[in-house]
Design a protein around this motif. Structure first.
Motif, mmCIF file in Angstrom:
data_model
loop_
_atom_site.group_PDB
_atom_site.id
_atom_site.type_symbol
_atom_site.label_atom_id
_atom_site.label_comp_id
_atom_site.label_asym_id
_atom_site.label_seq_id
_atom_site.Cartn_x
_atom_site.Cartn_y
_atom_site.Cartn_z
ATOM 1 N N LEU A 58 0.830 -1.204 0.000
ATOM 2 C CA LEU A 58 0.000 0.000 0.000
ATOM 3 C C LEU A 58 0.869 1.260 0.000
ATOM 4 N N LEU A 59 1.868 1.255 0.872
ATOM 5 C CA LEU A 59 2.767 2.401 0.953
ATOM 6 C C LEU A 59 3.507 2.605 -0.364
ATOM 7 N N SER A 60 3.966 1.517 -0.956
ATOM 8 C CA SER A 60 4.688 1.617 -2.216
ATOM 9 C C SER A 60 3.794 2.161 -3.319
ATOM 10 N N GLY A 61 2.574 1.635 -3.417
ATOM 11 C CA GLY A 61 1.653 2.118 -4.436
ATOM 12 C C GLY A 61 1.367 3.598 -4.276
ATOM 13 N N PHE A 62 1.151 4.027 -3.028
ATOM 14 C CA PHE A 62 0.905 5.453 -2.788
ATOM 15 C C PHE A 62 2.110 6.304 -3.163
ATOM 16 N N LEU A 63 3.286 5.920 -2.667
ATOM 17 C CA LEU A 63 4.468 6.758 -2.866
ATOM 18 C C LEU A 63 4.873 6.838 -4.331
ATOM 19 N N MET A 64 4.758 5.729 -5.049
ATOM 20 C CA MET A 64 5.122 5.770 -6.469
ATOM 21 C C MET A 64 4.190 6.727 -7.223
ATOM 22 N N ALA A 65 2.880 6.631 -6.968
ATOM 23 C CA ALA A 65 1.934 7.519 -7.655
ATOM 24 C C ALA A 65 2.104 8.959 -7.191
ATOM 25 N N HIS A 66 2.289 9.155 -5.890
ATOM 26 C CA HIS A 66 2.460 10.497 -5.336
ATOM 27 C C HIS A 66 3.663 11.192 -5.980
ATOM 28 N N ASN A 67 4.789 10.497 -6.047
ATOM 29 C CA ASN A 67 5.986 11.097 -6.637
ATOM 30 C C ASN A 67 5.851 11.273 -8.143
ATOM 31 N N TYR A 68 5.105 10.395 -8.781
ATOM 32 C CA TYR A 68 4.854 10.548 -10.213
ATOM 33 C C TYR A 68 4.074 11.830 -10.474
ATOM 34 N N PHE A 69 3.093 12.107 -9.624
ATOM 35 C CA PHE A 69 2.348 13.356 -9.759
ATOM 36 C C PHE A 69 3.276 14.557 -9.587
ATOM 37 N N LEU A 70 4.162 14.503 -8.593
ATOM 38 C CA LEU A 70 5.056 15.627 -8.327
ATOM 39 C C LEU A 70 6.006 15.890 -9.496
ATOM 40 N N ARG A 71 6.392 14.837 -10.201
ATOM 41 C CA ARG A 71 7.372 14.984 -11.280
ATOM 42 C C ARG A 71 6.709 15.087 -12.655
ATOM 43 N N ARG A 72 5.411 15.197 -12.701
ATOM 44 C CA ARG A 72 4.728 15.047 -13.981
ATOM 45 C C ARG A 72 5.143 16.090 -15.017
ATOM 46 N N GLN A 73 5.378 17.317 -14.593
ATOM 47 C CA GLN A 73 5.790 18.340 -15.544
ATOM 48 C C GLN A 73 7.229 18.116 -16.002
ATOM 49 N N ALA A 74 8.115 17.814 -15.060
ATOM 50 C CA ALA A 74 9.514 17.598 -15.416
ATOM 51 C C ALA A 74 9.722 16.284 -16.153
ATOM 52 N N GLU A 75 8.899 15.285 -15.829
ATOM 53 C CA GLU A 75 9.022 13.963 -16.441
ATOM 54 C C GLU A 75 7.638 13.513 -16.909
ATOM 55 N N PRO A 76 7.209 13.963 -18.087
ATOM 56 C CA PRO A 76 5.866 13.629 -18.587
ATOM 57 C C PRO A 76 5.667 12.123 -18.705
ATOM 58 N N TRP A 77 4.466 11.679 -18.350
ATOM 59 C CA TRP A 77 4.180 10.254 -18.278
ATOM 60 C C TRP A 77 4.306 9.542 -19.618
ATOM 61 N N GLY A 78 4.046 10.251 -20.694
ATOM 62 C CA GLY A 78 4.038 9.600 -22.001
ATOM 63 C C GLY A 78 5.404 9.454 -22.636
ATOM 64 N N GLU A 79 6.469 9.970 -22.002
ATOM 65 C CA GLU A 79 7.808 9.910 -22.584
ATOM 66 C C GLU A 79 8.542 8.661 -22.114
ATOM 67 N N SER A 80 9.215 7.978 -23.032
ATOM 68 C CA SER A 80 9.993 6.793 -22.674
ATOM 69 C C SER A 80 11.099 7.148 -21.685
ATOM 70 N N ARG A 81 11.608 8.381 -21.766
ATOM 71 C CA ARG A 81 12.617 8.854 -20.826
ATOM 72 C C ARG A 81 12.136 8.755 -19.387
#
Length: 406
Positions: A58-81
């Motif tokens: 549960l913690l892992s699922g939350f933290l991965m999504a939470h940090n993905y949201f925080l980085r979304r502008q710098a690291e867009p979800w659709g980019e292979s990078r």
């Protein structure tokens, strides 16, 4: 109820009370193993170490999504990078310590098997196949070194480490960016429930494959738990945690029903406990949008404070190593104690407490040392590699995800 910081809940990079929660989950797993190896009969909650592992998920699922949201502008979800950078971060967080302890576990497998045999001689109902400790073959080592063991039933539970969940975690990291991309393209409901439907279909199509695992080491068995944690982050991001909670509970209930349909499944009381942990996690992470937020504001704030203290931070810092390491110390200690008639003659609660008291100091002392050296070095190395591979971009404002889409 609101977060104590003036920073909006969805934009807080570090949530300190999660450190203490990780530490408690690691201690819960350790204590459940001491309970087994000291001959103490199963006790509700204490013996449910598998649910403690679910708390990690549960913690892992939350933290991965939470940090993905925080980085979304710098690291867009659709980019292979973005995928590559995510995988690099997670590899360097998990692999260095795991590889070290894997080598140690394989190297002292004979000693660990002797300890396990001594325990089983006194309490036969605790016995496990000794191949878990004695298989030092190249294929077993390669399966674990590559993290492929989580999809190989014959090797998923074949070391002295409780690493079946590490393989499971690495599988989650592998599929996570694709799930988040599905959330972006299809919406949160369609994206996550589509992933759950795929797991259910796979279970119905290949029931023998699922049944061949000694532990739930394959991602198809536990993706729903990770996604329940992801829904906490989605709910906080959108200020709609009530709907997010309903979605998370629906996934957990569907999966429990599927499990009971295909095999005997686990006791209902454990299923209920798992659902309660999901609800508790949502309220611990509450941004004020859950029912009863005002009524529960003070107890939740108190609990967050307790989980953010110095002891809690220490337990959180050492949680990963404590989880991986503890059996390497517990098995020799419990095996030596099992060979003493005066210890075996003690009441089972005293045996449990004595064994726990002997194991805790070396486990946490070594875990602290390895956290300060191996784990910290791995994290720093990972940051350097990520910077070299992907460069840096300024972090921009977080973009909201429409949980109603799709």
């Amino acid at each position: 109820m609101t977060d104590s910081s003036s920073t909006p809940a969805s934009k807080q990079a570090h949530l300190p009370w999660l450190d203490g929660l990780r530490g408690l989950a690691a201690f819960w797993v350790l204590a459940s193993h001491v309970q087994i190896l000291s001959g103490l009969r199963d006790l509700p909650v204490l013996s449910w170490g598998g649910i403690a592992v679910d708390l990690f998920m549960l913690l892992s699922g939350f933290l991965m999504a939470h940090n993905y949201f925080l980085r979304r502008q710098a690291e867009p979800w659709g980019e292979s990078r973005t995928f590559v950078l995510f995988w690099l971060r997670r590899f360097f967080r998990i692999a260095p310590l795991y590889y070290l302890l894997l080598i140690v576990a394989v190297g002292i497998g004979g000693m660990l098997a002797d300890g396990r045999s001594a325990i089983a001689a006194i309490w036969p109902n605790t016995a496990t196949p000794l191949r878990r400790y004695l298989d030092d073959s190249a294929i077993n080592f390669l399966a674990h070194f590559s993290f492929a063991f989580g999809v190989l039933p014959d090797y998923a539970f074949r070391t002295a480490l409780p690493d079946w969940s590490i393989g499971l975690e690495m599988q989650f990291y592998l599929v996570f960016p694709f799930v988040m991309l599905a959330v972006l393209r299809l919406g949160a409901y369609a994206g996550t429930f589509g992933a759950l439907a795929l797991c259910v279909a796979t279970w119905f199509l290949f029931p023998g494959y699922f049944a061949s695992f000694e532990m739930p080491a394959f991602i198809g068995m536990k993706l729903c738990v990770f996604m329940a944690g992801m829904w906490i982050a989605i709910g906080r991001q959108n200020g709609a945690m009530t709907r997010a909670l309903a979605a998370a509970l629906a996934m957990m209930v569907i999966w429990a029903l599927v499990g009971r349909h295909l095999h005997a499944g686990e006791p209902r009381i454990q299923i209920l406990c798992r659902l309660c942990i999901v609800v508790g996690m949502f309220y611990l992470m509450n941004d004020g949008s859950l029912p009863g937020s005002a009524l529960l504001a003070r107890p939740v704030a108190w609990l967050r404070g307790k989980l953010s203290g110095r002891v809690a931070r220490f337990l959180g810092d050492t949680s990963y190593c404590t989880y991986l390491l503890h059996l390497l110390i517990l098995l020799p200690v419990a095996g030596t104690l099992a060979g003493r008639a005066d210890y075996v003659a003690l009441p089972s609660p005293l045996r449990f407490l004595l064994c726990l008291a002997l194991v805790l100091p070396p486990v946490y002392l070594i875990s602290w040392g390895l956290f300060r050296t191996v784990e910290t070095y791995g994290i720093h190395l990972g940051r350097k590699v990520v910077k070299a591979v992907g460069g840096t971009r300024p972090r921009a404002a977080v973009t909201r995800v429409n949980a109603d889409a799709g």
